[in-house]
Design a protein around this motif. Structure first.
Motif, PDB file in Angstrom:
ATOM      1  N   THR A 212      16.450  81.651  11.989  1.00 25.22           N
ATOM      2  CA  THR A 212      15.088  81.137  11.839  1.00 25.22           C
ATOM      3  C   THR A 212      15.076  79.614  11.809  1.00 25.22           C
ATOM      4  OG1 THR A 212      14.408  83.119  10.631  1.00 25.22           O
ATOM      5  CG2 THR A 212      13.043  81.160  10.368  1.00 25.22           C
ATOM      6  N   GLN A 213      16.049  79.031  11.096  1.00 24.99           N
ATOM      7  CA  GLN A 213      16.131  77.566  11.042  1.00 24.99           C
ATOM      8  C   GLN A 213      16.433  76.976  12.414  1.00 24.99           C
ATOM      9  OE1 GLN A 213      18.300  75.781   7.585  1.00 24.99           O
ATOM     10  NE2 GLN A 213      18.636  77.886   6.960  1.00 24.99           N
ATOM     11  N   LEU A 214      17.320  77.633  13.173  1.00 27.81           N
ATOM     12  CA  LEU A 214      17.665  77.127  14.501  1.00 27.81           C
ATOM     13  C   LEU A 214      16.491  77.229  15.464  1.00 27.81           C
ATOM     14  CD1 LEU A 214      21.306  78.484  14.936  1.00 27.81           C
ATOM     15  CD2 LEU A 214      20.588  76.121  14.572  1.00 27.81           C
ATOM     16  N   LEU A 215      15.718  78.293  15.354  1.00 31.72           N
ATOM     17  CA  LEU A 215      14.529  78.425  16.200  1.00 31.72           C
ATOM     18  C   LEU A 215      13.515  77.339  15.871  1.00 31.72           C
ATOM     19  CD1 LEU A 215      14.052  82.316  16.180  1.00 31.72           C
ATOM     20  CD2 LEU A 215      14.810  80.889  18.100  1.00 31.72           C
ATOM     21  N   ARG A 216      13.398  77.015  14.580  1.00 29.38           N
ATOM     22  CA  ARG A 216      12.482  75.955  14.177  1.00 29.38           C
ATOM     23  C   ARG A 216      12.956  74.603  14.732  1.00 29.38           C
ATOM     24  NH1 ARG A 216      12.814  76.711   8.991  1.00 29.38           N
ATOM     25  NH2 ARG A 216      11.164  78.299   8.979  1.00 29.38           N
ATOM     26  N   ILE A 217      14.277  74.373  14.667  1.00 30.56           N
ATOM     27  CA  ILE A 217      14.839  73.133  15.205  1.00 30.56           C
ATOM     28  C   ILE A 217      14.596  73.041  16.709  1.00 30.56           C
ATOM     29  CG2 ILE A 217      17.030  71.969  15.711  1.00 30.56           C
ATOM     30  CD1 ILE A 217      17.998  72.843  12.941  1.00 30.56           C
ATOM     31  N   ALA A 218      14.720  74.178  17.398  1.00 34.48           N
ATOM     32  CA  ALA A 218      14.491  74.185  18.846  1.00 34.48           C
ATOM     33  C   ALA A 218      13.054  73.789  19.179  1.00 34.48           C
ATOM     34  CB  ALA A 218      14.803  75.569  19.413  1.00 34.48           C
ATOM     35  N   ARG A 219      12.094  74.243  18.375  1.00 38.56           N
ATOM     36  CA  ARG A 219      10.701  73.862  18.601  1.00 38.56           C
ATOM     37  C   ARG A 219      10.501  72.359  18.380  1.00 38.56           C
ATOM     38  NH1 ARG A 219       9.664  78.809  15.862  1.00 38.56           N
ATOM     39  NH2 ARG A 219       9.184  77.695  13.920  1.00 38.56           N
ATOM     40  N   GLU A 221      12.748  70.110  18.828  1.00 41.64           N
ATOM     41  CA  GLU A 221      13.381  69.424  19.959  1.00 41.64           C
ATOM     42  C   GLU A 221      12.436  69.358  21.160  1.00 41.64           C
ATOM     43  OE1 GLU A 221      16.910  71.733  20.461  1.00 41.64           O
ATOM     44  OE2 GLU A 221      18.154  70.322  19.307  1.00 41.64           O
ATOM     45  N   LEU A 222      11.707  70.459  21.398  1.00 47.10           N
ATOM     46  CA  LEU A 222      10.752  70.476  22.499  1.00 47.10           C
ATOM     47  C   LEU A 222       9.643  69.456  22.273  1.00 47.10           C
ATOM     48  CD1 LEU A 222      10.444  74.322  23.187  1.00 47.10           C
ATOM     49  CD2 LEU A 222      11.555  72.601  24.633  1.00 47.10           C
ATOM     50  N   SER A 223       9.143  69.407  21.022  1.00 43.21           N
ATOM     51  CA  SER A 223       8.083  68.448  20.717  1.00 43.21           C
ATOM     52  C   SER A 223       8.572  67.019  20.885  1.00 43.21           C
ATOM     53  CB  SER A 223       7.577  68.661  19.289  1.00 43.21           C
ATOM     54  OG  SER A 223       7.009  69.952  19.137  1.00 43.21           O
ATOM     55  N   ALA A 224       9.785  66.763  20.415  1.00 44.78           N
ATOM     56  CA  ALA A 224      10.330  65.412  20.516  1.00 44.78           C
ATOM     57  C   ALA A 224      10.593  65.012  21.959  1.00 44.78           C
ATOM     58  CB  ALA A 224      11.622  65.314  19.699  1.00 44.78           C
ATOM     59  N   ARG A 225      10.901  65.976  22.812  1.00 41.98           N
ATOM     60  CA  ARG A 225      11.246  65.667  24.200  1.00 41.98           C
ATOM     61  C   ARG A 225      10.014  65.525  25.097  1.00 41.98           C
ATOM     62  NH1 ARG A 225      15.527  69.553  26.997  1.00 41.98           N
ATOM     63  NH2 ARG A 225      16.702  68.696  25.242  1.00 41.98           N
ATOM     64  N   GLY A 231       3.036  58.191  18.923  1.00 43.67           N
ATOM     65  CA  GLY A 231       3.073  58.440  17.486  1.00 43.67           C
ATOM     66  C   GLY A 231       3.523  59.852  17.158  1.00 43.67           C
ATOM     67  N   GLU A 232       2.999  60.826  17.900  1.00 46.99           N
ATOM     68  CA  GLU A 232       3.389  62.225  17.680  1.00 46.99           C
ATOM     69  C   GLU A 232       4.853  62.443  18.019  1.00 46.99           C
ATOM     70  OE1 GLU A 232       1.723  64.648  16.300  1.00 46.99           O
ATOM     71  OE2 GLU A 232       0.022  63.327  15.922  1.00 46.99           O
ATOM     72  N   ARG A 233       5.321  61.766  19.084  1.00 48.96           N
ATOM     73  CA  ARG A 233       6.720  61.914  19.471  1.00 48.96           C
ATOM     74  C   ARG A 233       7.653  61.360  18.396  1.00 48.96           C
ATOM     75  NH1 ARG A 233      10.525  58.923  21.663  1.00 48.96           N
ATOM     76  NH2 ARG A 233       9.105  57.141  21.951  1.00 48.96           N
ATOM     77  N   ALA A 236       7.743  63.743  15.574  1.00 48.42           N
ATOM     78  CA  ALA A 236       8.542  64.916  15.941  1.00 48.42           C
ATOM     79  C   ALA A 236      10.034  64.605  15.868  1.00 48.42           C
ATOM     80  CB  ALA A 236       8.164  65.389  17.342  1.00 48.42           C
ATOM     81  N   GLU A 237      10.427  63.407  16.297  1.00 53.41           N
ATOM     82  CA  GLU A 237      11.839  63.018  16.236  1.00 53.41           C
ATOM     83  C   GLU A 237      12.306  62.905  14.788  1.00 53.41           C
ATOM     84  OE1 GLU A 237      12.033  59.414  18.426  1.00 53.41           O
ATOM     85  OE2 GLU A 237      12.181  60.402  20.396  1.00 53.41           O
ATOM     86  N   SER A 238      11.441  62.358  13.930  1.00 56.37           N
ATOM     87  CA  SER A 238      11.790  62.242  12.512  1.00 56.37           C
ATOM     88  C   SER A 238      11.933  63.627  11.871  1.00 56.37           C
ATOM     89  CB  SER A 238      10.723  61.434  11.778  1.00 56.37           C
ATOM     90  OG  SER A 238      10.997  61.370  10.391  1.00 56.37           O
ATOM     91  N   THR A 239      11.010  64.527  12.212  1.00 57.41           N
ATOM     92  CA  THR A 239      11.071  65.893  11.679  1.00 57.41           C
ATOM     93  C   THR A 239      12.322  66.605  12.175  1.00 57.41           C
ATOM     94  OG1 THR A 239       8.652  66.006  11.627  1.00 57.41           O
ATOM     95  CG2 THR A 239       9.851  68.088  11.525  1.00 57.41           C
ATOM     96  N   LEU A 240      12.648  66.396  13.453  1.00 62.28           N
ATOM     97  CA  LEU A 240      13.842  67.011  14.022  1.00 62.28           C
ATOM     98  C   LEU A 240      15.092  66.517  13.318  1.00 62.28           C
ATOM     99  CD1 LEU A 240      15.406  68.617  16.160  1.00 62.28           C
ATOM    100  CD2 LEU A 240      15.195  66.633  17.693  1.00 62.28           C
TER     101      LEU A 240
END
Length: 370
Positions: A212-219, A221-225, A231-233, A236-240
């Motif tokens: 579950t944690q890895l799936l959350r990290i994958a999401r 990563e998509l947002s950051a990319r 600002g949102e990016r 997202a990078e900080s959250t990642l």
């Protein structure tokens, strides 16, 4: 008792003793007076002080009692004990003393003292030992974790979880955990002295949480990319970054956490009783809990506190240690005992509240008298 400190005995004897609630400060004692108080001879006392003889554990307790000090005061090691055996001896007990007090076989106790794994039918043993010595169970866990066997256990668990993680967490498709007959599940079951079925359910829960944690990290990563807004990016990078560091820390401590859980593993009756108390804001009369007294008796003392009221009703409350146990291991118990209903909302609310505390004076606790 090789850790006995003869010089500490001499200093305790020749210095004024600490005051107590029952008497004034004790005057220094002569070797003859101390010998008379503990049923020894002057020559024996002097031999203890000069390091020529080492007293038996029960004699250490008698000396400490006569001098008004804790038995640990008469040990070379006051803190940082290297094993449960060292801690036990510093408190003035033989293994046979604990076996007799707790009604446990010498073989089962020795196994716990050397490996840290309690018997399957006695999962509350670490808490019983802590109550007997009148110390927090965390102290027992700390010294047990220092033994070579305990360190080896964590190494084996680390390796087994890494193999299981690669095989199941990183597998594509719908989630499925390792079966009871899997080689690594059988390895862990034998190592931790638990059934393969129980270990299978536990490991399945642990690995599913990782997935579950890895799936959350994958999401993240998509947002950051692909996030177009600057600002949102950045958010997202900080959250990642935070999620990745949190996942890395969790993986690092997971083997030790699993071993610790096995050492504190509660019977289903005890878990059911503890779960009912986690939502209480005040002590609850036992008659209103809706559980058998035998189930409540299986909850280790450090996790709950029981006392009588003026009206004769016995009440019970969860302690900080009990609440923390619920908070840390709720999801794992849910996988092990699916029939026991636990309110996740109540557990999370408890995490934000101040739990009932144990009495500051542990002599008021219901632990065994010595």
């Amino acid at each position: 008792m090789a850790d006995f400190d003869g010089e500490a005995l001499r200093l305790a004897r020749t210095s004024p003793g600490p005051p107590s609630t029952r008497r004034k400060r004790r005057s220094p004692m002569t070797a003859e007076e101390l010998a008379s108080a503990v049923g020894a001879t002057k020559a024996q006392i002097l031999a203890y002080e000069l390091g020529q003889r080492v007293p038996e554990p029960q004699r250490v307790r008698a000396l400490a009692s006569a001098l008004g000090v804790h038995p640990v005061t008469l040990s070379h090691k006051k803190v940082d004990f290297g094993s449960l055996a060292e801690l036990r001896r510093a408190y003035g007990y033989r293994s046979s003393d604990i076996c007799a007090a707790l009604n446990i076989s010498a073989k089962a106790y020795r196994r716990f003292e050397t490996s840290g794994i309690p018997p399957v039918r006695r999962p509350e043993l670490p808490h019983e030992i802590a109550a007997f010595l009148r110390i927090p169970v965390s102290h027992v866990q700390i010294v047990v974790a220092k033994t070579p066997a305990a360190r080896d256990q964590i190494d084996v668990v680390t390796t087994a979880l890494a193999r299981l993680r690669e095989e199941f967490v990183q597998a594509e498709g719908s989630w499925i955990g390792p079966p009871a007959g899997h080689r690594d599940v059988l390895l862990l079951a034998n190592l931790l002295n638990r059934s393969a079925g129980s270990i299978s359910r536990l490991v399945t829960c642990v690995l599913e949480e990782e997935r579950t944690q890895l799936l959350r990290i994958a999401r993240y990563e998509l947002s950051a990319r692909f996030e177009t807004d600057e600002g949102e990016r950045l958010r997202a990078e900080s959250t990642l970054d935070f999620a990745q560091r949190r996942y890395g820390r969790a993986i690092k401590v997971l083997p030790a956490k699993v071993v610790r859980f096995v050492r504190e593993w509660l019977h289903s009756d005890a878990w059911s009783a503890l779960a009912q108390l986690v939502d209480a804001d005040e002590p609850v009369p036992i008659s209103k809990l809706g559980i058998m007294k035998e189930s409540l008796d299986r909850v280790p003392w450090p996790m709950i506190i029981r006392f009588g009221r003026s009206d004769g009703e016995e009440v019970v409350a969860i302690t900080g240690e009990g609440a923390n146990h619920c908070i840390q291991f709720m999801s794992w118990y849910r996988a092990l005992y699916p029939s026991v209903r636990v309110s996740e909302r109540a557990v999370m609310a408890r995490a934000r509240r101040t739990a009932f505390r144990l009495p500051l004076n542990q002599s008021e606790s219901p632990g065994p008298a010595h």
